[in-house]
Design an enzyme around this catalytic site. Sequence first.
Site: not given
Ligand code: CDV
Length: 316
Positions: A47, A111, A128, A147, A173, A198
Site C-alpha cells: 500500500e 488510497n 480503499k 487516513e 490494508c 502499512n
Molecule cells: N494502513 C492501514 O490501514 N493500517 C491499519 C492500522 C491503522 C491498524 C491496519 O488495519 O493495519
Amino acid sequence: MSRHLKVASAQLGPLHLADTRTSATARLVKLLREAHAMGARFVVFPELAFTTFFPRYWYADDTEVDQRFFEFTMPSAETQPLFDEARKLGMGFYIGYAERVVEQGRVRRFNTAILVRPDGTIAGRYRKIHLPGHSEHRPQAPFQHLEKKYFEVGNLGFRVWRYMDTITGMLICNDRRWPEAYRVLALQGAEIVALGFNTPSENLAFPEPPALRVHHHLITAQAMAYQNATWLIETAKCGFEDGYRMFGHSLIVAPTGEIAAKSVSEEDEVICFNADIDLAADLKRNTFNFAAHRRPEHYRLIVERTGAEVTPSDEP
Ligand code: CDV
C-alpha cells in the site's frame, strides 16, 4: 490439468520523508527483478508504495500534501521505470499509491491500488473502502493516523478481474480485518486476493503488545483465505520510517488456510510460491459451495445495519 501461477510478495523496508519517488521506484524495480529471478510472474507490492506512510503526519496545506505524496498520473515520469521493467520481463503486478484525480470537476483523493498486466496496461483499479484512523489533528499523540483526513472512501466497490488466467481481486490494508470485503470478492469468483499494507507495530487507540498485532494479522489472513477458498497475497511496507515502526510478516496464504510463504525481515524482501490456482476447487464444490449452503435471507442485518445495536429477542 491444474493452473499454476508463480506469485511473489515484494515487501518494502522503510521509506523516509526525505526519500524521493525516484529512489522508491528504483528499489521496486530491484525487487521486481529479484522476483523474476525466482520465477515469479505476478508480484504484489505494498500500500502507498512510493512514499512514506504519510497519514501519520498532520499537514494543514493540501497543496503541499499533493506535491509530496499524491500521484496526479500513474505512471508518471518518476514511476514509469517500474512499468517499463515489468513489461520487459513480462510480469504483472499490484501496487498501491495515493491517487489525486479530478472527477466531475472536483478534486478527489483516494488510497488506491492497481492491477497491471504483463503488457504494462492497467487491468483494474481499487480505491480503499475501509479507512481507519481519524480526521482531526491530535498533536499530543505519539503519531497520528489521518487516513480519514487525506482520503475519501473508495467509490469503485469490491471487484475482480480476469487476470493472467485467474480471477483476481484487490483490497488494501485495513480491509483485511473485515470479512465482508473478502466475501464480496469470493461471491464474484475470486481465486486470488492481492493486498498491500502499512501497519504500525504500536496501536494508537489503546495499548496492545506488538506480538498480538502480528497475531491478528496472521489469523485474519489464514481465516479469510480458507473461508473464501482463495489465494491471498499480503505485502507489507515495514521497519522504522523516520523512527515509526511498522511490522513485516508479508504472506502468501493458500486457500487451505496454510501459510505457504512468509517474510522474515522488516526490510526489502521477496517471497515467492508456485500457486496451484485450482487447489480450492474441492473446497468450492463442497464445504464452501456458496450456492448450496449460504443462507442470505438470514444475513440481512449485515447490509441493513452498520453499528452494533443491542437488540435481544423477546422469544425463547
Ligand atoms: N494502513 C492501514 O490501514 N493500517 C491499519 C492500522 C491503522 C491498524 C491496519 O488495519 O493495519
